[in-house]
Design an enzyme around this catalytic site. Structure first.
Site, mmCIF file in Angstrom:
data_model
loop_
_atom_site.group_PDB
_atom_site.id
_atom_site.type_symbol
_atom_site.label_atom_id
_atom_site.label_comp_id
_atom_site.label_asym_id
_atom_site.label_seq_id
_atom_site.Cartn_x
_atom_site.Cartn_y
_atom_site.Cartn_z
ATOM 1 N N GLU A 196 -6.611 4.501 7.663
ATOM 2 C CA GLU A 196 -7.239 5.742 8.023
ATOM 3 C C GLU A 196 -8.289 6.575 7.205
ATOM 4 O O GLU A 196 -8.705 7.612 7.513
ATOM 5 C CB GLU A 196 -5.254 5.847 6.721
ATOM 6 C CG GLU A 196 -4.393 5.950 7.120
ATOM 7 C CD GLU A 196 -3.103 5.187 7.061
ATOM 8 O OE1 GLU A 196 -3.144 5.387 5.254
ATOM 9 O OE2 GLU A 196 -2.350 4.601 7.544
ATOM 10 N N GLY A 221 2.528 1.822 10.593
ATOM 11 C CA GLY A 221 3.320 3.453 10.946
ATOM 12 C C GLY A 221 4.327 3.810 11.774
ATOM 13 O O GLY A 221 4.891 4.727 11.965
ATOM 14 N N LYS A 252 0.244 4.716 -0.100
ATOM 15 C CA LYS A 252 0.216 5.381 0.299
ATOM 16 C C LYS A 252 -0.808 6.576 -0.036
ATOM 17 O O LYS A 252 -0.013 5.975 -1.523
ATOM 18 C CB LYS A 252 0.027 5.394 1.386
ATOM 19 C CG LYS A 252 -0.353 3.893 2.759
ATOM 20 C CD LYS A 252 -0.069 4.712 3.749
ATOM 21 C CE LYS A 252 0.215 3.342 4.826
ATOM 22 N NZ LYS A 252 0.558 3.399 6.361
ATOM 23 N N SER A 270 3.699 -1.849 10.253
ATOM 24 C CA SER A 270 5.378 -2.461 10.724
ATOM 25 C C SER A 270 5.445 -3.307 10.331
ATOM 26 O O SER A 270 6.571 -4.348 10.950
ATOM 27 C CB SER A 270 5.665 -1.644 11.881
ATOM 28 O OG SER A 270 4.969 -0.482 12.215
ATOM 29 N N HIS A 290 -9.585 0.789 4.740
ATOM 30 C CA HIS A 290 -7.740 1.111 5.359
ATOM 31 C C HIS A 290 -8.263 2.139 6.689
ATOM 32 O O HIS A 290 -9.070 2.747 6.610
ATOM 33 C CB HIS A 290 -6.999 1.809 4.501
ATOM 34 C CG HIS A 290 -5.726 1.256 5.079
ATOM 35 N ND1 HIS A 290 -5.326 2.220 5.772
ATOM 36 C CD2 HIS A 290 -5.046 0.876 5.243
ATOM 37 C CE1 HIS A 290 -3.742 2.839 6.667
ATOM 38 N NE2 HIS A 290 -3.438 1.229 5.630
ATOM 39 N N ASN A 319 0.518 -0.620 -0.103
ATOM 40 C CA ASN A 319 0.081 -0.130 0.099
ATOM 41 C C ASN A 319 0.974 1.312 0.094
ATOM 42 O O ASN A 319 1.492 1.751 0.998
ATOM 43 C CB ASN A 319 -0.894 0.251 1.475
ATOM 44 C CG ASN A 319 -1.540 1.419 1.404
ATOM 45 O OD1 ASN A 319 -2.071 2.047 0.910
ATOM 46 N ND2 ASN A 319 -1.858 1.203 2.780
ATOM 47 N N GLU A 330 -5.218 -5.178 10.531
ATOM 48 C CA GLU A 330 -4.224 -3.980 10.656
ATOM 49 C C GLU A 330 -4.362 -3.293 12.278
ATOM 50 O O GLU A 330 -4.840 -2.690 12.080
ATOM 51 C CB GLU A 330 -4.062 -3.312 9.748
ATOM 52 C CG GLU A 330 -4.319 -4.341 8.241
ATOM 53 C CD GLU A 330 -3.515 -2.800 7.081
ATOM 54 O OE1 GLU A 330 -1.978 -3.357 7.077
ATOM 55 O OE2 GLU A 330 -4.280 -1.854 7.145
#
Ligand code: PEP
Length: 252
Positions: free
Chosen positions: A98, A174, A12, A214, A96, A10, A168
């Site tokens: 985010e 991240g 992003k 991560s 996702h 991904n 996730e």
């Protein structure tokens, strides 16, 4: 039942047109012919056609990072399933963290996107995961099962072959802090049980559940060794060709 590992990158809101093409072309050369692992990269929307061209002749599939749940019309800024298919996407990431926590997507919106992507014949990576406060309060299983149940409402067992789930944990995305292999395995096993109840034992056995948060070359092998961890959704490390290659090879 053994499941073929699936590693997806991904990207992003990263890369330029040039660096996206370079990254895709490097991956196509280095890991584009691996066939014991399924691979996909998900660049920003605007670079999808150029990345598709750079992947030509390789086995690496193209994915998008999101999609809207309507076909066309007055939805400024949104992108439809047909548009994604038109530029050669096989996959789309839906839900996702985010999108959920920065852009405000609800479980219900995510469910509408999943239904639309299923109907369009796109394969999807459906993301779920708890916040740090939720984990600390012992709510991980409640949160993840709610996300899975609502996300998959109305999905037919006959369409479940299009589904990959990505667990996730939000606190691991991240941050450099990954879930331990045991933490990941525990949640993956619970998700598989949910799939068996929601669909059938066969669907649950066949559905790939990726871990994301991560993942890097140094922790990939141990995470991927877990019984119910069938691959990885990789953010930061997917922007470095050597790291993504190492993670893909760790899945072999
Ligand atoms: C992600 O973007 O889904 C992700 C897991 O990011 P990272 O690997 O950087 O934690």
């Amino acid at each position: 039942m053994p499941r073929k590992p699936f590693i997806a990158g991904n990207w992003k809101m990263n890369t330029t047109g040039r660096s996206a093409v370079e990254l895709a072309a490097t991956l196509a050369r280095s890991i584009g012919s691996l066939d014991a692992v399924d691979l996909a990269v998900c660049p920003p929307f605007v670079y999808l056609p150029a990345v598709k061209a750079a992947l030509a002749g390789s086995r690496i599939a193209l994915g998008a990072q999101d999609v809207f749940h309507e076909d066309d019309g007055a939805f400024t800024g949104e992108v439809s399933t047909e548009m994604l298919k038109d530029v050669g996407c096989r996959y789309v990431i839906i839900g996702h963290s985010e999108r959920r926590h920065v852009l405000g997507e609800t479980d219900e919106m995510i469910n509408r996107k999943i239904i639309k992507a299923m109907a369009a014949g796109l394969d999807m990576i459906f993301c779920v995961g708890e916040l740090l406060e939720e984990r600390k309060s012992g709510l991980t299983m409640d949160v993840v099962s709610r996300q899975v149940k609502i996300g998959l409402e109305g999905v037919a067992a006959s369409d479940a072959g299009r589904l990959t789930i990505a667990y996730e944990p939000v606190w691991a995305i991240g941050t450099g802090v990954n879930a331990t292999p045991e933490q990941a395995q525990e949640v993956h096993a619970m998700i598989r049980q949910l799939l068996a109840g929601r669909f059938t034992a066969t669907v649950a056995d066949r559905t790939r559940i990726q871990y994301g948060g991560s993942v890097k070359p140094s922790n990939a092998a141990e995470l991927l060794r877990q019984e119910d961890v069938d691959g990885a959704l990789v953010g930061g490390a997917s922007l470095k060709a050597a790291d993504f290659e190492a993670i893909a090879r760790a899945a072999l």
